[in-house]
Design a protein around this motif. Structure first.
Motif, PDB file in Angstrom:
ATOM      1  N   LEU A 681     -30.300  49.097  63.798  1.00 47.46           N
ATOM      2  CA  LEU A 681     -31.566  49.264  64.479  1.00 47.46           C
ATOM      3  C   LEU A 681     -31.542  48.340  65.682  1.00 47.46           C
ATOM      4  O   LEU A 681     -31.153  47.174  65.561  1.00 47.46           O
ATOM      5  N   ARG A 682     -31.948  48.879  66.813  1.00 43.81           N
ATOM      6  CA  ARG A 682     -31.792  48.082  68.032  1.00 43.81           C
ATOM      7  C   ARG A 682     -33.008  48.285  68.910  1.00 43.81           C
ATOM      8  O   ARG A 682     -33.567  49.382  68.967  1.00 43.81           O
ATOM      9  N   GLU A 683     -33.429  47.220  69.560  1.00 40.38           N
ATOM     10  CA  GLU A 683     -34.467  47.381  70.580  1.00 40.38           C
ATOM     11  C   GLU A 683     -33.971  46.699  71.835  1.00 40.38           C
ATOM     12  O   GLU A 683     -33.317  45.650  71.755  1.00 40.38           O
ATOM     13  N   SER A 703     -32.119  43.079  70.788  1.00 43.44           N
ATOM     14  CA  SER A 703     -31.738  42.510  69.501  1.00 43.44           C
ATOM     15  C   SER A 703     -31.363  43.659  68.588  1.00 43.44           C
ATOM     16  O   SER A 703     -31.771  44.799  68.801  1.00 43.44           O
ATOM     17  N   GLU A 704     -30.594  43.321  67.586  1.00 46.85           N
ATOM     18  CA  GLU A 704     -30.021  44.373  66.770  1.00 46.85           C
ATOM     19  C   GLU A 704     -29.815  43.857  65.361  1.00 46.85           C
ATOM     20  O   GLU A 704     -29.428  42.712  65.166  1.00 46.85           O
ATOM     21  N   ILE A 705     -30.096  44.698  64.389  1.00 42.95           N
ATOM     22  CA  ILE A 705     -29.704  44.363  63.027  1.00 42.95           C
ATOM     23  C   ILE A 705     -28.815  45.481  62.507  1.00 42.95           C
ATOM     24  O   ILE A 705     -28.922  46.629  62.944  1.00 42.95           O
ATOM     25  N   ARG A 706     -27.959  45.103  61.607  1.00 40.00           N
ATOM     26  CA  ARG A 706     -27.078  46.113  61.058  1.00 40.00           C
ATOM     27  C   ARG A 706     -26.779  45.753  59.618  1.00 40.00           C
ATOM     28  O   ARG A 706     -26.612  44.578  59.279  1.00 40.00           O
ATOM     29  N   PHE A 760     -25.687  41.997  59.707  1.00 44.29           N
ATOM     30  CA  PHE A 760     -25.444  41.365  60.999  1.00 44.29           C
ATOM     31  C   PHE A 760     -26.763  41.274  61.756  1.00 44.29           C
ATOM     32  O   PHE A 760     -27.598  42.160  61.657  1.00 44.29           O
ATOM     33  N   LEU A 761     -26.875  40.232  62.504  1.00 46.73           N
ATOM     34  CA  LEU A 761     -28.062  40.033  63.326  1.00 46.73           C
ATOM     35  C   LEU A 761     -27.577  39.563  64.683  1.00 46.73           C
ATOM     36  O   LEU A 761     -26.769  38.631  64.757  1.00 46.73           O
ATOM     37  N   TYR A 763     -28.549  38.919  69.009  1.00 44.69           N
ATOM     38  CA  TYR A 763     -29.384  38.926  70.211  1.00 44.69           C
ATOM     39  C   TYR A 763     -28.440  38.964  71.386  1.00 44.69           C
ATOM     40  O   TYR A 763     -27.441  38.242  71.378  1.00 44.69           O
ATOM     41  N   PHE A 784     -25.565  36.277  70.782  1.00 46.65           N
ATOM     42  CA  PHE A 784     -25.630  35.396  69.628  1.00 46.65           C
ATOM     43  C   PHE A 784     -25.508  36.271  68.389  1.00 46.65           C
ATOM     44  O   PHE A 784     -26.222  37.257  68.254  1.00 46.65           O
ATOM     45  N   ASP A 786     -25.061  36.552  64.119  1.00 48.11           N
ATOM     46  CA  ASP A 786     -25.130  35.924  62.801  1.00 48.11           C
ATOM     47  C   ASP A 786     -24.800  37.015  61.790  1.00 48.11           C
ATOM     48  O   ASP A 786     -25.037  38.190  62.041  1.00 48.11           O
ATOM     49  N   TYR A 787     -24.214  36.639  60.683  1.00 45.78           N
ATOM     50  CA  TYR A 787     -23.792  37.672  59.752  1.00 45.78           C
ATOM     51  C   TYR A 787     -23.705  37.092  58.347  1.00 45.78           C
ATOM     52  O   TYR A 787     -23.692  35.879  58.157  1.00 45.78           O
TER      53      TYR A 787
ATOM     54  N   TYR B   2     -39.554  43.370  65.361  1.00 43.14           N
ATOM     55  CA  TYR B   2     -39.417  43.561  63.920  1.00 43.14           C
ATOM     56  C   TYR B   2     -38.639  42.407  63.303  1.00 43.14           C
ATOM     57  O   TYR B   2     -38.586  41.315  63.864  1.00 43.14           O
ATOM     58  N   THR B   4     -35.851  41.165  63.131  1.00 49.14           N
ATOM     59  CA  THR B   4     -34.642  40.508  63.617  1.00 49.14           C
ATOM     60  C   THR B   4     -34.862  39.032  63.909  1.00 49.14           C
ATOM     61  O   THR B   4     -33.912  38.307  64.140  1.00 49.14           O
ATOM     62  N   ARG B   7     -33.355  34.796  60.495  1.00 48.53           N
ATOM     63  CA  ARG B   7     -31.936  34.661  60.184  1.00 48.53           C
ATOM     64  C   ARG B   7     -31.655  34.815  58.702  1.00 48.53           C
ATOM     65  O   ARG B   7     -30.527  35.003  58.289  1.00 48.53           O
ATOM     66  N   TYR B   9     -32.275  37.259  57.223  1.00 50.55           N
ATOM     67  CA  TYR B   9     -31.874  38.661  57.047  1.00 50.55           C
ATOM     68  C   TYR B   9     -30.431  38.782  56.595  1.00 50.55           C
ATOM     69  O   TYR B   9     -30.086  39.611  55.764  1.00 50.55           O
ATOM     70  N   VAL B  10     -29.570  37.965  57.164  1.00 52.24           N
ATOM     71  CA  VAL B  10     -28.140  38.112  56.848  1.00 52.24           C
ATOM     72  C   VAL B  10     -27.751  37.381  55.574  1.00 52.24           C
ATOM     73  O   VAL B  10     -26.633  37.527  55.092  1.00 52.24           O
TER      74      VAL B  10
END
Lengths: 1204, 436
Positions: A681-683, A703-706, A760-761, A763, A784, A786-787, B2, B4, B7, B9-10
């Protein structure tokens, strides 16, 4: 008549022209969808004061202007970006003059209009004043093809800068230019045209189609954004759909081979390396990141090779090659650092095809390829006579003993059988045959050659078929691209195949006057592969391998069955006792033990883009990838595996004399399941703004989460009946008596359900600023990441990564403006960092839990990574300098890049004192550097009427070196083994012993550094100094050279690839195929031809270098195997493909329903044009132990492409 | 925006892979028999139980094993790994991780945590006891304060000093670890993979035995026997019915050793057996039926049941320690009586006769012979050869012939102490090498 009605109707309802007889229904539906709120009346109007009746409600300015144009027969020209701002205009329907109508339409805008000839020109109010005094002109008109059909979406650009527009749906354009400007019109599939208007006004342009010319690529895609190529400061490599089309292979890797400088698509090993290696780890860490339609995948390769890394196996692509619009390869930091932590090895960005506004196009293409099995005579194998001679010597020297002599305590002879030749020799010893009988039999065997039978019964012609059908097009508010593909690949090995189905639907919709754009993509892939290893095994050297005289089928045509576990006599005894046949035949096994894999992949993407202002928009996008696959390995009751399994588990009850089955009777079915779920998901905020053409800003931040989750599991069924699908239950811990007289238990074959989750997170942000009309461009990006990583603290887990780049468009400078021979000259430079995620080291002890122990039934675990407070990321800093130029009227173009990279904190399994409990630990051990150049030159060598010769050449140089001084030179055996990084050397170095010939006992001798001869029995401590540096295993220089010649409607092209400057070890006698010590030798003997040249008698050392058997020792074999004698240059030039294509001329097609028709024939794998080693061995396919690694056979492709 | 921004989250637990967090995680580590059941290989080959009279078997030996067999200067080249050292120290690392963290783990009761802690101490003590008998010079009370022990690691520190402390320091640690563990060990563990209190006393008995503190050895052997004294009655068994280790009533703590080829037993060991000794028929096998063939017998008890050689403390071993302790105290008739109790299970009734001794020294020789018979083929003999060498006349000079060269091992020779592999000493030169 029909066509006219559609045209009229579509014009009426404002949709593009459709040349599609008989499909009215579709367009009517489309039309009604679009026509909801429309009403008007029209009269003819001839001048500014002519009257017309016009009105509209809540419509856009664009609509209004077009309507006015339609009603008055005036051409109305405007620039879309300016007009697009104005929406929701309502004008009362009544009769007015044209002038009044236009004034009303433009009332609240900063636009005005002028009449010119038969055109109305809509321009900004401020412009009218500037028009004459600062050398700016306004041009407008329409672009059409030869049939006067308008071409929408034609790129119209001022040469040398980024200014430009595209034609609207009616092929119209308007553009402001300066007096000296040259305007370039380009459109895919058409010859680009340049015009130099000198004055403002109407310029209608006709483009002529050219289906052969390579299309101009004007954008590069990073996955997060599409950049005009002129603005890119990084090093990008681009492969277009057109380029991919040049090679019709099933394997997309073959289509890419040799196309992009700096990228090594290694088809043989199915790996992709971009600008060399950045990590010591050979397997995982050097893969580029693969991004499809903006979202990263977990795939490490573009294709699956069904039979592992065997060039003869079936191939399954993960993506339909026909769906690919472009592949952009991000090579340097400025290009790739937007992908941050996974970008150190470069990024491959794949964009799939989207629909284009305009008439619908249906495209159908197909290809068929055929190749005969490779020539078995090219195998580096001994013939039967040579093989028998070797067996005889092995027997005479006591390496092999008679299996018939066995100890009395055994219930039966458990010794493995020997070959038929050896059997004859032992018969003489046993006294069951006379020497003369044996000689006759052996002579007969010596004359046998099984190649014909192998070819006839185990191999087949390799055939691949591809069918692709696509439909694309679009209306004013939507685009669509729908395609389906079916590919079938049948390799040379019988009972193997791969089937691949693709369905792609890419849709674009715009709402609220283009303020909101929604793009959706659906990609579905179903693949099925069948693999059977009977043929591969028969050609290999395992116990299932065939000796040169082993036939498959006897004179009566029935298959020959051999006993593998026991001697034939013992096997037939078992058969008499009621056991299943304990014999093997490769031909029979082709029908059994298939492994069938099926996989479904569904990839959904959506991107919603909302325009905030005309220079800013936000997008929210998401991707969902679901995969699920099953692999069924069915060993039927009749398969050798199952017969062997059941027989082994069967004993004879001593009192009843009946068979006792210890394991369930029936087939075995092992099913592997895998499930994957991956969402992103990305914005993202995008800004595109320019101030007076002096400064332009291109900015994005997001930013993106996966999350990526997976489940794999396995289930084994015993006693399986494939007709009833019933299997039998069993007690995994229960024990049964085996045929050997000891107890065994089945135990659990199935591991626990294996689950994984990674999140994964990120920015990220990227900005580029262009100054002075993009003469100077500065860019920067930061990310940046993070995972999920157990055992890491937040601070160690994530790191910011950055890059920056500059570009100088030198041609725009005054001092080059006059150089008419030079069309473009750009300089670029970039520097930045990117990372690799460490995958196996930790700051806290990490454990795995392994399910229940079969003995104690207790859950157990182990510490897989100890707590090590000092681990962190791998970090690559890279620098790139590039030049791009075009000259002589764009006939000679080129790019040149120089780069250097430094990687630090490379994870390496460093030796640790085992007293700490660990023998080696992954630590941020190493540093390395690499540098290289990428060069690409393309040009039109000759261009006369009807004839054109184009050439493209590229060269990649890459080298690397370990710089960490802790990696000191290891001991001799490690160094010659070549897997340990050494400071000052590239990772793939090759060292060899200095060969000094054989001694009089037929064993190796080598020179030490002082030139003394060292015999194989001398264990003098040789050091690494006594070795000789030979070079590297990967080519430091490689690339491709493509030539294509077009004459009228024919094109002929030849693709050549080359690799230079590396070495390989020629296979010969080695520790796997030759005894290393005297004593009992078991297993299948190697079949390498060099074995036949072995030393046999004193004096042979004068003529051979292959060590003899009599005094064999392991030093001797290893020193020979790793000697400089066998280390040779691997430099080679290879002719990949010659292709001939015919394009049916447009004027022939104009009377038909077809837009284009072409057909072609290509021949691939034409072999080596030149190779440096004197034996002429193909260095890419040296492992000739196995047929599957023979150079691929010549392959013929027939292709057909039709669009209408 | 949302989620993101978070932190966290991971930071999800990955199935199957996790940091040691729950009390059960630590128990899972101790349940890993691949780690903790490992005993050693070197003593199997170096002891005088073995005498390889077959060229085929000698040829089958790798270079390093040939070196072990001939008690050479060094066993391994600098690139080879001494798995004995590596595996035992790997056990120690795991134990140290457990003793470091288990008491603060989540999800377990106090008793569970202490039980796991105690088991880890026991396993660590066992590993050190094995290491001392292999790599530390033969223990003598008089030199215990100068003689080198083995590197003593008590925390999971990957950067600690590896200097060898004195033998006494290491033995003190072993004994105090066992004593600390004792109260929290189960009286009856789930199975013999896990040490219980019996195992603790048995290990104490063994430790004191090899420190030649025979009184303490005897006392602890008796304590072990008080808790477990079940014997296999060989009269009722055949090779096919010998129990596997989890069902074997004699085993107190299971530790296994294996060697890739079957080794011939030395003739001086075989000569100690009468052919009516059931151990001869049930525990050994004729070399002529093996592959490669040789003349003589091989230890085969484990192979009959398809397992590795069990070398952990057992009931018969405790009886033998008790007997030796009694004999050495002068109560030699009592000592011999213990042996007779053992031997009654080793002969068919018709073949059985009591042993007897006329003197303490004769009794000692009988005890040692019985030890050889009962504990043959398991490498335990090597430890005995070491300690008995401190007294005169109890062990012979051992000779081996390989490729025509004769190798000799005299009692108390430096070669009774294994060299520490070069790979280990190269990486940490503070580890002092054993003299040759």
């Amino acid at each position: 008549m029909e066509k006219k009605i559609i045209n009229a109707l579509s014009h009426l309802l404002y949709i593009p022209h459709i040349h599609f007889p008989g499909k009215i229904k579709v367009y009517l539906i489309l039309s009604f969808m679009l026509a909801g709120q429309l009403f008007f009346n029209a009269v003819c109007a001839q001048n500014a004061d002519s009257k017309l009746i016009f009105g509209m409600q809540n419509q856009t300015l664009e609509y209004g202007l077009n309507e006015v144009g339609r009603l008055t027969k005036f051409r109305v020209a405007f620039a879309l970006p300016q007009v697009n701002k104005y929406t929701n205009i309502t004008i009362e329907k009544k009769s007015r003059t044209l002038k009044e109508t236009l004034n009303l339409l433009l009332e609240n805008t900063n636009l005005t209009f002028v009449f010119k000839d038969k055109s109305i020109l809509v321009i900004e109010r401020t412009r009218t004043k500037q028009e004459s005094n600062n050398g700016k002109y306004f041009i407008f008109g329409s672009v059409t093809d030869l049939d006067s059909d308008p071409l929408p979406g034609v790129s119209i650009r001022v040469k040398g800068n980024n200014k430009g527009t595209i034609t609207d749906v009616n092929g119209k354009y308007a553009l402001e230019i300066e007096k000296e400007d040259i305007v370039v019109l380009s459109y895919i599939g058409f010859n680009p045209r340049e015009i130099q208007p000198q004055n403002g006004g109407l310029f209608n342009v006709v483009l002529s189609p050219n289906s052969i010319a390579l299309s101009e690529v004007s954008v590069v895609s990073t996955g997060y954004q599409s950049l005009p190529k002129e603005r890119a400061t990084g090093a990008f490599g681009i492969v277009t759909a057109k380029d991919l089309k040049q090679t019709p292979t099933v394997n997309i890797m073959e289509r890419l081979e040799g196309t992009v400088p700096g990228v090594n698509f290694d088809v043989r090993n199915n790996t992709i390396t971009i600008r060399g290696k950045n990590s010591f780890n050979n397997t995982d860490s050097n893969h580029p990141l693969i991004v499809v339609d903006g979202f990263p995948t977990d795939d490490k390769t573009l294709t699956d090779q069904v039979n592992g890394v065997a060039t003869g196996g079936a191939v399954l692509s993960r993506i339909n090659p026909e769906d690919i619009e472009s592949i952009t390869i991000l090579k340097d930091a400025a290009a790739s650092s937007i992908w941050g932590a996974k970008a150190a090895n470069g990024v491959i960005v794949i964009e799939t095809k989207k629909g284009k506004k305009g008439t619908p196009t249906v495209n159908f293409s197909t290809s068929l390829s055929v190749s005969a099995p490779a020539d078995l005579n090219k195998l580096d194998r001994m013939n039967s006579a040579q093989y028998i001679a070797l067996e005889k010597e092995l027997k005479d020297k006591g390496f092999i003993t008679d299996p018939n002599t066995y100890s009395s305590w055994m219930s039966f002879n458990q010794n493995k059988p020997v070959s038929s030749a050896l059997e004859w020799m032992f018969k003489v010893d046993r006294g069951t045959a006379t020497a003369a009988e044996a000689t006759t039999a052996l002579d007969a065997l010596s004359k046998v050659n099984n190649y014909d039978q192998i070819k006839k019964y185990l191999l087949q012609n390799a055939v691949s078929q591809q069918y692709n059908l696509s439909l694309s097009g679009g209306g004013p508010n939507n685009t669509y691209y729908i395609s389906s593909n079916y590919t079938k690949d049948v390799p040379v090995f019988r009972s193997n195949s791969g089937d691949n189905y693709f369905l792609t639907v890419n849709l674009g919709n715009s709402f609220l006057n283009n303020r909101v754009n929604l793009k959706t993509g659906i990609n579905y892939n179903y693949s099925k592969s069948v693999s059977n290893s009977a043929a591969i095994n028969a050609l290999g050297t395992s116990s299932l391998g065939l000796r040169p005289y082993d036939l498959l089928v006897d004179a009566n045509g029935s298959t020959i069955k051999r006993s593998l576990v026991f001697t034939d006599a013992v096997a037939s005894n078992f058969l008499n006792e009621g056991y299943l046949p304990w014999t093997y035949s490769a031909v029979d096994e082709l029908n059994y033990s298939n492994s069938i894999s099926k996989e479904n992949r569904l990839h959904l993407t959506a991107d919603l883009n909302v325009k905030l202002t005309d220079w800013a928009n936000v997008s929210v996008s998401g991707s969902l990838l679901k995969t699920n696959g099953t692999t069924n390995i069915l060993d039927e009751l009749n398969s050798y595996n199952t017969r062997n399994f059941i027989n082994t588990g069967t004993s004879i009850n001593a009192s009843t004399n009946k068979l006792v089955y210890g394991v369930p009777y029936g087939g075995q079915l092992i099913t592997n399941y895998n499930d994957g779920n991956d969402y992103s998901l990305r914005e993202q905020l995008n800004i595109n703004k320019s101030w007076d053409d002096k400064i332009s800003l291109n900015f994005l931040a997001g930013s993106e989460i996966r999350e990526s989750t997976g489940t794999t599991s396995q289930q084994t069924r015993y006693g399986y009946d494939e007709d009833t699908n019933i299997s039998k239950s069993y007690d995994p811990s229960g024990s049964y008596m085996s045929v050997y007289g000891w107890t065994q238990s089945l135990s659990y074959n199935d591991s626990y359900v294996n689950k994984s989750i990674m999140r994964f997170l990120s920015y990220y942000s990227n900005a580029s600023v262009g100054f002075m009309n993009n003469k100077y461009i500065v860019s920067g990006s930061a990310r940046f990441d993070d995972y999920t990583m157990a055992g890491y603290s937040r601070s160690k887990r994530a790191k910011p990564l950055w890059s920056s780049g500059v570009k100088w468009n030198m041609k725009s400078e005054d001092f080059l403006k006059s150089a008419s021979w030079l069309n473009a000259l750009d300089l670029r430079g970039s520097v930045g960092t990117s990372g690799s995620i460490p995958s196996a080291a930790s700051n806290i002890a990490v454990m795995t839990i392994s399910g229940n122990n079969s003995l104690t039934n207790e859950t157990y675990g182990s510490i897989i990574t100890p707590a090590d407070g000092k681990v962190s990321w791998e970090l690559t800093t890279s620098f790139n300098f590039g030049v791009e130029w075009a000259m002589f009227n764009n006939r000679l173009k080129g790019t040149f890049d120089f780069y250097s990279k430094n990687t630090k904190d490379i994870m390496y399994l460093l030796p640790v004192n085992s007293t700490y409990g660990w023998s080696s630990l992954l630590r941020n051990g190493g540093t390395m550097s690499g540098h290289g150049i990428d060069l690409g030159i393309s040009g039109s060598v000759l261009k006369t009427h009807g004839f054109e010769w184009n050439s493209a050449f590229n060269l990649s140089c890459n080298t690397n070196k370990v710089t960490d001084s802790r990696f000191t030179e290891p001991g001799m055996t490690t160094l010659v083994g070549g897997s340990y990084p050494v400071v000052g050397l590239p990772l793939d170095y090759v060292y060899a012993y200095r060969w000094a010939g054989l001694d009089k006992t037929g064993q190796s001798q080598i020179y030490d550094s002082k030139g003394n001869i060292i015999s194989s029995t001398t264990n003098t401590t040789l050091t690494s100094k006594d070795l000789k540096y030979m070079g590297r295993t990967t080519p430091p220089f490689f690339g491709g050279f493509t030539n294509s010649v077009q004459y009228k409607d024919f094109s002929l092209s030849a693709q050549i690839t080359y690799a230079m400057g590396h070495v390989f070890r020629r296979p010969s006698v080695n520790s796997n195929n030759y005894p290393q010590y005297s004593g009992t030798y078991s297993g299948v003997i190697g079949t390498s031809k060099d074995l036949a040249n072995r030393w046999q008698n004193p004096g042979d050392e004068a003529t051979t270098n292959v060590p003899g058997l009599e005094y064999i020792n392991s030093n001797s074999i290893l020193r020979y195997q790793y000697s400089d004698l066998l280390t040779e240059s691997a430099s080679n030039i290879r002719l990949r493909q010659v292709a001939l294509n015919y394009f049916v001329p447009a004027k022939v097609l104009s009377k038909t329903m077809f837009k284009s028709v072409s057909a072609g024939i290509s021949v691939r794998n034409l072999g080596l044009l030149w190779v440096k080693n004197k034996e002429g061995i193909d260095p890419d396919y040296v492992n000739t132990k196995n047929y599957s690694n023979l150079p691929p056979a010549r392959n013929y492709y027939f292709t057909l492409n039709v669009s209408f | 925006m949302y989620l993101t921004s978070c932190r966290g989250y991971v930071e999800v637990d990955q199935p199957g892979v996790r940091t040691l967090k729950y009390t059960s995680d630590f128990q899972y580590i101790l349940n890993n028999i691949n780690t903790f059941e490992y005993a050693y290989t070197l003593p199997l080959l170096s002891s005088d139980d073995i005498d390889i009279n077959s060229t085929a078997i000698l040829n089958n030996l790798t270079d390093d094993n040939k070196q072990v067999y001939t008690w050479a200067d060094y066993f391994y080249t600098s690139s080879q790994t001494d798995v004995n050292w590596t595996n035992l120290y790997n056990q120690i690392y795991d134990c140290n991780t457990i003793t470091d963290k288990v008491l603060s783990s989540q999800g377990g009761t106090d008793a569970e945590k202490k039980g796991i802690y105690a088991e880890a101490l026991m396993q660590r003590a066992y590993a050190y006891h094995t290491l001392m008998n292999m790599y530390s010079p033969i223990y003598q009370e008089s030199t215990a304060d100068v003689s080198l022990g083995v590197p003593l690691l008590l925390t999971p520190d990957l950067y600690a000093s590896l200097k060898r402390p004195t033998a006494r320091t290491v033995y003190n640690q072993i004994i105090s670890d066992i004593r600390e563990a004792l109260p929290n060990l189960p009286v009856t563990p789930t199975n013999v993979i896990h040490p219980g209190q019996t195992a603790a006393y048995a290990l104490l008995a063994r430790t004191y035995l090899y420190m030649q503190k025979y009184d303490s050895a005897g006392i602890n052997a008796q304590k072990a026997l008080d808790r477990q004294n079940t014997m296999l009655d060989l009269r009722t068994l055949t090779t096919g019915t010998l129990p596997k280790r989890l069902k074997d009533p004699e085993i107190i703590l299971s530790k296994v050793a294996s060697f890739y080829t079957t080794l011939p037993l030395s003739s001086n060991l075989i000569n100690l057996f009468s052919t009516t000794d059931l151990r001869y028929s049930l525990y050994t096998k004729d070399g002529g039926s093996l592959y490669p063939k040789f003349t003589g017998r091989a230890y085969y008890r484990n192979k009959w049941i398809g397992e590795d050689i069990n070398v952990g403390p057992s009931v018969p071993e405790m009886m033998l320690i008790k007997a030796e302790s009694l004999v050495r105290k002068g109560q030699y008739n009592d000592g011999i009586q213990v042996l007779n109790d053992l031997r009654k299970m080793r002969f068919n009734t018709a073949d059985y006769t009591d042993l007897s001794a006329q003197s303490a020294s004769e009794a000692l020789k009988i005890v040692i012979e019985e030890r050889r018979r009962e504990l043959m083929g398991r490498g335990i003999r090597w430890f005995d050869q070491r300690r008995l060498g401190t007294e005169t006349g109890l062990v012979d000079i051992v000779q081996r012939v390989v490729s025509g060269v004769t190798y000799t091992l005299a009692p108390m020779s430096n070669r009774y102490t294994f060299p520490i592999s070069a790979k280990v000493t190269d990486l940490n030169p503070e580890i002092e090498q054993n003299p040759r």
